[in-house]
Design an enzyme around this catalytic site. Structure first.
Site, PDB file in Angstrom:
ATOM      1  CG  PHE A  77      -6.245  33.130  16.382  1.00  0.00           C
ATOM      2  CD1 PHE A  77      -7.582  33.485  16.209  1.00  0.00           C
ATOM      3  CD2 PHE A  77      -5.888  32.435  17.531  1.00  0.00           C
ATOM      4  CE1 PHE A  77      -8.549  33.162  17.147  1.00  0.00           C
ATOM      5  CE2 PHE A  77      -6.853  32.101  18.490  1.00  0.00           C
ATOM      6  CZ  PHE A  77      -8.185  32.470  18.288  1.00  0.00           C
TER       7      PHE A  77
ATOM      8  CG  HIS B 232     -19.020  31.256  13.805  1.00  0.00           C
ATOM      9  ND1 HIS B 232     -18.076  31.516  14.773  1.00  0.00           N
ATOM     10  CD2 HIS B 232     -20.219  31.663  14.315  1.00  0.00           C
ATOM     11  CE1 HIS B 232     -18.689  32.074  15.822  1.00  0.00           C
ATOM     12  NE2 HIS B 232     -19.972  32.177  15.559  1.00  0.00           N
TER      13      HIS B 232
ATOM     14  NE  ARG C  39     -15.005  24.406  12.874  1.00  0.00           N
ATOM     15  CZ  ARG C  39     -15.107  25.087  14.006  1.00  0.00           C
ATOM     16  NH1 ARG C  39     -15.076  24.458  15.163  1.00  0.00           N
ATOM     17  NH2 ARG C  39     -15.238  26.408  13.984  1.00  0.00           N
TER      18      ARG C  39
ATOM     19  CE  LYS D  83     -15.251  30.118  10.879  1.00  0.00           C
ATOM     20  NZ  LYS D  83     -14.069  29.852  11.754  1.00  0.00           N
TER      21      LYS D  83
ATOM     22  NE  ARG E  66     -18.822  25.087  19.409  1.00  0.00           N
ATOM     23  CZ  ARG E  66     -17.816  25.940  19.135  1.00  0.00           C
ATOM     24  NH1 ARG E  66     -18.080  27.132  18.601  1.00  0.00           N
ATOM     25  NH2 ARG E  66     -16.576  25.619  19.381  1.00  0.00           N
TER      26      ARG E  66
ATOM     27  CG  ASN F  33     -12.444  26.477  11.593  1.00  0.00           C
ATOM     28  OD1 ASN F  33     -13.018  27.387  11.004  1.00  0.00           O
ATOM     29  ND2 ASN F  33     -12.232  26.495  12.896  1.00  0.00           N
TER      30      ASN F  33
ATOM     31  CB  THR G 230     -11.411  24.847  17.098  1.00  0.00           C
ATOM     32  OG1 THR G 230     -12.438  25.142  18.051  1.00  0.00           O
ATOM     33  CG2 THR G 230     -10.931  26.133  16.445  1.00  0.00           C
TER      34      THR G 230
HETATM   35  P1  ADP Z   1     -14.608  27.934  17.386  1.00  0.00           P
HETATM   36  O1  ADP Z   1     -14.859  28.518  16.017  1.00  0.00           O
HETATM   37  O2  ADP Z   1     -14.485  26.427  17.351  1.00  0.00           O
HETATM   38  O3  ADP Z   1     -15.593  28.414  18.418  1.00  0.00           O
HETATM   39  P2  ADP Z   1     -12.691  29.776  18.584  1.00  0.00           P
HETATM   40  O4  ADP Z   1     -13.872  30.572  19.041  1.00  0.00           O
HETATM   41  O5  ADP Z   1     -11.676  29.393  19.605  1.00  0.00           O
HETATM   42  O6  ADP Z   1     -13.147  28.434  17.832  1.00  0.00           O
HETATM   43  O7  ADP Z   1     -11.917  30.578  17.445  1.00  0.00           O
HETATM   44  C1  ADP Z   1     -12.639  31.302  16.465  1.00  0.00           C
HETATM   45  C2  ADP Z   1     -12.006  31.011  15.123  1.00  0.00           C
HETATM   46  O8  ADP Z   1     -10.681  31.507  15.106  1.00  0.00           O
HETATM   47  C3  ADP Z   1     -11.840  29.521  14.767  1.00  0.00           C
HETATM   48  O9  ADP Z   1     -13.014  28.932  14.243  1.00  0.00           O
HETATM   49  C4  ADP Z   1     -10.738  29.569  13.752  1.00  0.00           C
HETATM   50  O10 ADP Z   1     -11.198  29.978  12.460  1.00  0.00           O
HETATM   51  C5  ADP Z   1      -9.848  30.649  14.327  1.00  0.00           C
HETATM   52  N1  ADP Z   1      -8.810  30.107  15.212  1.00  0.00           N
HETATM   53  C6  ADP Z   1      -8.965  29.562  16.445  1.00  0.00           C
HETATM   54  N2  ADP Z   1      -7.808  29.172  16.986  1.00  0.00           N
HETATM   55  C7  ADP Z   1      -6.850  29.501  16.069  1.00  0.00           C
HETATM   56  C8  ADP Z   1      -5.428  29.365  16.016  1.00  0.00           C
HETATM   57  N3  ADP Z   1      -4.761  28.825  17.029  1.00  0.00           N
HETATM   58  N4  ADP Z   1      -4.796  29.799  14.913  1.00  0.00           N
HETATM   59  C9  ADP Z   1      -5.460  30.374  13.866  1.00  0.00           C
HETATM   60  N5  ADP Z   1      -6.821  30.534  13.851  1.00  0.00           N
HETATM   61  C10 ADP Z   1      -7.503  30.101  14.933  1.00  0.00           C
HETATM   62 MG    MG Z   2     -15.918  30.333  19.116  1.00  0.00          MG
END
Ligand code: ADP
Ligand code: MG
Length: 141
Positions: free
Chosen positions: A60, A118, A105, A12, A88, A115, A94
């Site tokens: 978000f 992806h 992360r 990212k 993962r 974070n 996350t």
């Molecule tokens: P992951 O990337 O672990 O699969 P998600 O699919 O739930 O997580 O979310 C996609 C992306 O959105 C996250 O990697 C993060 O960058 C952002 N994100 C997730 N939850 C939040 C939140 N509560 N506030 C701000 N950004 C968020």
């Molecule tokens: Mg996701």
């Protein structure tokens, strides 16, 4: 039976700004992921919205898509047995505050949004996400 699986990962914009591309790619190689293709690019706000359409209703979404279109990213197609779950695991939770020691992360993430990385979360999303960034001929290997 062991079957190879493919997944899509993105370094990212926050991690690119921290010069973490090399460190993160080293983790993929050390953990036996085969790099099928990779590209560095910038995506527009609209492209980020399409990529994260599954999160359109989330509070978000606007901030996330601003962030993902804020600078260069590196998209990679990775292959190994159990690639989706193994990536993962290597990524960590996350929210970096909850990520295990040794995860990407934990090392590079600054916040739940910024974070660092992806990773696709299932076979169907991996299919969509791989074809979002790579053409069929690039994945035909
Ligand atoms: P992951 O990337 O672990 O699969 P998600 O699919 O739930 O997580 O979310 C996609 C992306 O959105 C996250 O990697 C993060 O960058 C952002 N994100 C997730 N939850 C939040 C939140 N509560 N506030 C701000 N950004 C968020
Ligand atoms: Mg996701």
């Amino acid at each position: 039976m062991k079957t190879l699986q493919r997944t899509l990962t993105i370094v990212k914009p926050d991690a690119v700004r921290k010069n973490a591309i090399g460190d993160i790619i080293e983790q993929f190689e050390k953990n036996n992921f085969r790099i099928l293709c990779l590209k560095m690019l910038e995506i527009s706000k609209h492209q980020a919205e399409q990529f994260y359409a599954v999160h359109a209703a989330k509070p978000f979404y606007n901030s996330l898509t601003d962030f993902m279109s804020s600078g260069p990213i590196v998209a990679l197609a990775l292959e190994k047995e159990n690639a989706i779950a193994d990536l993962r695991k290597l990524m960590g939770a996350t929210n970096p505050a909850n990520a295990e020691e040794g995860t990407i992360r934990k090392k590079w993430g600054a916040s739940i949004e910024h974070n660092a990385i992806h990773g696709s979360d299932a076979e169907d999303t991996a299919g969509f996400e791989l074809s979002f960034f790579f053409a069929g001929y690039e994945l035909a290997k």
